[in-house]
Design a protein around this motif. Structure first.
Motif, PDB file in Angstrom:
ATOM      1  N   ARG A 208       8.420   0.064   4.422  1.00 40.27           N
ATOM      2  CA  ARG A 208       7.627  -0.895   3.629  1.00 40.27           C
ATOM      3  C   ARG A 208       8.013  -0.784   2.170  1.00 40.27           C
ATOM      4  NH1 ARG A 208       2.090   0.516   5.552  1.00 40.27           N
ATOM      5  NH2 ARG A 208       1.476   0.768   3.394  1.00 40.27           N
ATOM      6  N   PRO A 209       8.005  -1.923   1.430  1.00 38.59           N
ATOM      7  CA  PRO A 209       8.357  -1.832   0.009  1.00 38.59           C
ATOM      8  C   PRO A 209       7.410  -0.908  -0.758  1.00 38.59           C
ATOM      9  CG  PRO A 209       8.322  -4.117   0.741  1.00 38.59           C
ATOM     10  CD  PRO A 209       7.771  -3.303   1.869  1.00 38.59           C
ATOM     11  N   LEU A 210       7.961  -0.281  -1.778  1.00 39.94           N
ATOM     12  CA  LEU A 210       7.194   0.648  -2.593  1.00 39.94           C
ATOM     13  C   LEU A 210       5.966  -0.053  -3.181  1.00 39.94           C
ATOM     14  CD1 LEU A 210       8.780   3.346  -4.677  1.00 39.94           C
ATOM     15  CD2 LEU A 210       7.081   1.966  -5.831  1.00 39.94           C
ATOM     16  N   GLY A 211       4.829   0.562  -3.041  1.00 42.70           N
ATOM     17  CA  GLY A 211       3.594   0.025  -3.621  1.00 42.70           C
ATOM     18  C   GLY A 211       2.891  -1.014  -2.770  1.00 42.70           C
ATOM     19  N   ARG A 212       3.500  -1.410  -1.642  1.00 43.15           N
ATOM     20  CA  ARG A 212       2.811  -2.385  -0.788  1.00 43.15           C
ATOM     21  C   ARG A 212       1.795  -1.638   0.071  1.00 43.15           C
ATOM     22  NH1 ARG A 212       5.977  -6.565   2.821  1.00 43.15           N
ATOM     23  NH2 ARG A 212       6.586  -7.292   0.762  1.00 43.15           N
ATOM     24  N   ARG A 213       0.534  -1.857  -0.239  1.00 42.04           N
ATOM     25  CA  ARG A 213      -0.540  -1.111   0.401  1.00 42.04           C
ATOM     26  C   ARG A 213      -0.759  -1.581   1.832  1.00 42.04           C
ATOM     27  NH1 ARG A 213      -0.005   2.055  -3.281  1.00 42.04           N
ATOM     28  NH2 ARG A 213       0.608   3.074  -1.372  1.00 42.04           N
ATOM     29  N   ASN A 214      -1.314  -0.684   2.637  1.00 44.40           N
ATOM     30  CA  ASN A 214      -1.699  -1.009   4.011  1.00 44.40           C
ATOM     31  C   ASN A 214      -2.659  -2.211   3.975  1.00 44.40           C
ATOM     32  OD1 ASN A 214      -3.371  -0.799   6.560  1.00 44.40           O
ATOM     33  ND2 ASN A 214      -1.952   0.873   6.906  1.00 44.40           N
ATOM     34  N   PRO A 215      -2.477  -3.203   4.873  1.00 41.17           N
ATOM     35  CA  PRO A 215      -3.340  -4.391   4.820  1.00 41.17           C
ATOM     36  C   PRO A 215      -4.814  -4.078   5.112  1.00 41.17           C
ATOM     37  CG  PRO A 215      -1.821  -4.475   6.706  1.00 41.17           C
ATOM     38  CD  PRO A 215      -1.421  -3.301   5.869  1.00 41.17           C
ATOM     39  N   ASP A 216      -5.110  -2.952   5.758  1.00 40.74           N
ATOM     40  CA  ASP A 216      -6.502  -2.563   6.016  1.00 40.74           C
ATOM     41  C   ASP A 216      -7.017  -1.818   4.777  1.00 40.74           C
ATOM     42  OD1 ASP A 216      -8.797  -1.136   6.699  1.00 40.74           O
ATOM     43  OD2 ASP A 216      -8.151  -0.817   8.767  1.00 40.74           O
ATOM     44  N   PRO A 217      -8.054  -2.362   4.109  1.00 38.42           N
ATOM     45  CA  PRO A 217      -8.529  -1.735   2.864  1.00 38.42           C
ATOM     46  C   PRO A 217      -8.909  -0.260   3.029  1.00 38.42           C
ATOM     47  CG  PRO A 217      -9.616  -3.849   3.237  1.00 38.42           C
ATOM     48  CD  PRO A 217      -8.814  -3.565   4.467  1.00 38.42           C
ATOM     49  N   TYR A 218      -9.386   0.119   4.223  1.00 35.63           N
ATOM     50  CA  TYR A 218      -9.754   1.528   4.457  1.00 35.63           C
ATOM     51  C   TYR A 218      -8.527   2.427   4.270  1.00 35.63           C
ATOM     52  CZ  TYR A 218     -11.232   5.706   7.048  1.00 35.63           C
ATOM     53  OH  TYR A 218     -11.514   6.995   7.417  1.00 35.63           O
ATOM     54  N   TYR A 219      -7.407   2.007   4.870  1.00 37.66           N
ATOM     55  CA  TYR A 219      -6.189   2.821   4.758  1.00 37.66           C
ATOM     56  C   TYR A 219      -5.508   2.642   3.404  1.00 37.66           C
ATOM     57  CZ  TYR A 219      -6.793   4.341   9.510  1.00 37.66           C
ATOM     58  OH  TYR A 219      -7.315   4.927  10.624  1.00 37.66           O
ATOM     59  N   ALA A 220      -5.664   1.468   2.814  1.00 38.18           N
ATOM     60  CA  ALA A 220      -5.111   1.271   1.465  1.00 38.18           C
ATOM     61  C   ALA A 220      -5.788   2.238   0.493  1.00 38.18           C
ATOM     62  CB  ALA A 220      -5.321  -0.179   1.027  1.00 38.18           C
ATOM     63  N   ASP A 221      -7.115   2.397   0.624  1.00 39.23           N
ATOM     64  CA  ASP A 221      -7.836   3.338  -0.253  1.00 39.23           C
ATOM     65  C   ASP A 221      -7.383   4.773   0.019  1.00 39.23           C
ATOM     66  OD1 ASP A 221      -9.198   1.246  -1.319  1.00 39.23           O
ATOM     67  OD2 ASP A 221     -11.083   1.617  -0.260  1.00 39.23           O
ATOM     68  N   LEU A 222      -7.160   5.084   1.301  1.00 31.60           N
ATOM     69  CA  LEU A 222      -6.712   6.441   1.640  1.00 31.60           C
ATOM     70  C   LEU A 222      -5.320   6.706   1.048  1.00 31.60           C
ATOM     71  CD1 LEU A 222      -7.464   9.028   3.165  1.00 31.60           C
ATOM     72  CD2 LEU A 222      -6.487   8.021   5.243  1.00 31.60           C
ATOM     73  N   GLU A 223      -4.445   5.695   1.084  1.00 36.17           N
ATOM     74  CA  GLU A 223      -3.106   5.852   0.480  1.00 36.17           C
ATOM     75  C   GLU A 223      -3.227   6.209  -1.006  1.00 36.17           C
ATOM     76  OE1 GLU A 223      -0.526   2.656   3.209  1.00 36.17           O
ATOM     77  OE2 GLU A 223      -1.361   2.006   1.313  1.00 36.17           O
ATOM     78  N   VAL A 224      -4.084   5.470  -1.703  1.00 34.23           N
ATOM     79  CA  VAL A 224      -4.229   5.693  -3.149  1.00 34.23           C
ATOM     80  C   VAL A 224      -4.819   7.077  -3.416  1.00 34.23           C
ATOM     81  CG1 VAL A 224      -5.454   4.881  -5.214  1.00 34.23           C
ATOM     82  CG2 VAL A 224      -4.419   3.219  -3.640  1.00 34.23           C
ATOM     83  N   ALA A 225      -5.821   7.463  -2.628  1.00 34.87           N
ATOM     84  CA  ALA A 225      -6.481   8.760  -2.852  1.00 34.87           C
ATOM     85  C   ALA A 225      -5.516   9.919  -2.567  1.00 34.87           C
ATOM     86  CB  ALA A 225      -7.713   8.870  -1.960  1.00 34.87           C
ATOM     87  N   LEU A 226      -4.745   9.815  -1.486  1.00 37.26           N
ATOM     88  CA  LEU A 226      -3.804  10.905  -1.155  1.00 37.26           C
ATOM     89  C   LEU A 226      -2.700  11.006  -2.204  1.00 37.26           C
ATOM     90  CD1 LEU A 226      -3.491  10.434   2.722  1.00 37.26           C
ATOM     91  CD2 LEU A 226      -4.559  12.360   1.520  1.00 37.26           C
ATOM     92  N   LEU A 227      -2.217   9.855  -2.661  1.00 34.19           N
ATOM     93  CA  LEU A 227      -1.162   9.856  -3.693  1.00 34.19           C
ATOM     94  C   LEU A 227      -1.673  10.535  -4.970  1.00 34.19           C
ATOM     95  CD1 LEU A 227       1.685   8.922  -4.486  1.00 34.19           C
ATOM     96  CD2 LEU A 227       0.687   6.731  -5.166  1.00 34.19           C
ATOM     97  N   ARG A 228      -2.904  10.218  -5.336  1.00 36.67           N
ATOM     98  CA  ARG A 228      -3.497  10.839  -6.539  1.00 36.67           C
ATOM     99  C   ARG A 228      -3.571  12.361  -6.363  1.00 36.67           C
ATOM    100  NH1 ARG A 228      -9.201   9.538  -6.200  1.00 36.67           N
ATOM    101  NH2 ARG A 228      -9.012  11.316  -4.801  1.00 36.67           N
ATOM    102  N   ASP A 229      -4.042  12.808  -5.189  1.00 35.09           N
ATOM    103  CA  ASP A 229      -4.190  14.256  -4.958  1.00 35.09           C
ATOM    104  C   ASP A 229      -2.827  14.962  -4.953  1.00 35.09           C
ATOM    105  OD1 ASP A 229      -6.847  13.777  -4.813  1.00 35.09           O
ATOM    106  OD2 ASP A 229      -7.014  14.007  -2.635  1.00 35.09           O
TER     107      ASP A 229
END
Ligand code: SF4
Length: 279
Positions: A208-229
């Motif tokens: 997937r292209p860099l920065g393209r979030r998962n279409p499911d907002p639940y997993y998109a939020d998890l992507e952002v939170a894990l990246l931050r950690d």
């Protein structure tokens, strides 16, 4: 029914193999620049400056970005209204062979995992084919370096482990990898399915292209939170410290058994070379 000649597949795979090794994708260059602007560690900033210079030199001189020109991982999405005239697998194999020879890329594949005889032309590639509705034919090629691949891990968690267990596992994998994964890394995280398929989910996330979030907002939020950690671990570019340990984290999921929570972390180094074309 639309026809795609096997010869066209072969030529496209050859061109993509050469192109991705010489030309770092634009989204990665932009990510290096953003990281350099935000990096607090002077050696980490210097690494990012050198990565950008290296990418420029590779493109202008016609040289591979890294000496490890990787395992060729080819991901084809074939529309159900498209048929390939000829043998698809052979065409992909020949394309990788031609790209390796004509692009002067390193042959990095051994025929047998224990007897270690180099095949000389980076074949065979790893090939994934998925069918989808429509008449499109997409080919994506990834040159997957082994430094980061070697630091990737898979674990069969339990459903009770949940998102906290996944977070602990992902952070442990990135911490253990340290500089060996050639950070700043990109992380493909596979969740679900079975032992054999979860690793493919993790690899697929890297396509997937860099920065393209998962279409499911639940997993998109998890992507952002894990990246931050992950970026709070302080590993930094090439392990020299700093806040840019990872450029992105992308999650792919699939249904799984009620008693299972398979998780795979596929690490990708700063040489994240992937490009897609349509035939
Ligand atoms: S892991 Fe990536 S950056 Fe490091 S040597 Fe391999 S291809 Fe190059």
């Amino acid at each position: 029914m639309r026809s795609v000649p096997a010869r066209a597949v072969e030529e496209k795979v050859r061109d993509l193999c050469i192109d991705i090794n010489y030309h770092m994708p634009r989204d990665m260059l932009q990510a290096f620049e953003r990281a350099r602007e935000t990096e607090v560690s002077p050696p980490g900033r210097e690494v990012l400056t050198q990565l950008l210079a290296n990418a420029r030199t590779a493109a202008s001189e016609g040289l591979p970005y890294c000496q490890d020109t990787g395992t060729a991982v080819v991901y084809i999405r074939q529309g159900e209204e498209v048929r390939v005239e000829g043998r698809l697998e052979e065409a992909v194999h020949r394309g990788v062979s031609a790209g390796t020879r004509e692009g002067f890329l390193r042959g990095s594949i051994v025929r047998d995992p224990l007897r270690r005889q180099n095949t000389g032309d980076n074949t065979p590639p790893v090939l994934h084919v998925e069918r989808e509705p429509g008449d499109k034919f997409h080919i994506a090629v990834m040159a997957k370096g082994s430094g980061a691949e070697n630091m990737s891990q898979l674990r069969m968690l339990t459903p009770a482990d949940g998102p906290d267990g996944i977070r602990r596992f992902v952070l442990q994998v990135v911490r253990e990898a340290g500089p060996n994964a050639c950070p700043p890394v990109t992380i493909g995280l596979g969740i679900g399915s079975t032992f054999d398929t979860v690793a493919w989910l993790a690899k697929k996330a890297l396509f997937r292209p860099l920065g393209r979030r998962n279409p499911d907002p639940y997993y998109a939020d998890l992507e952002v939170a894990l990246l931050r950690d992950i970026n709070r671990l302080g590993i930094g570019p090439m392990g020299f410290g700093g806040k840019n340990t990872a450029l992105d984290l992308r999650i792919e999921t699939a249904p799984c058994h009620i008693a299972a929570l398979p998780v795979a972390v596929n690490l990708e180094c700063h040489a994240h070379r992937v490009r897609e074309a349509e035939l």
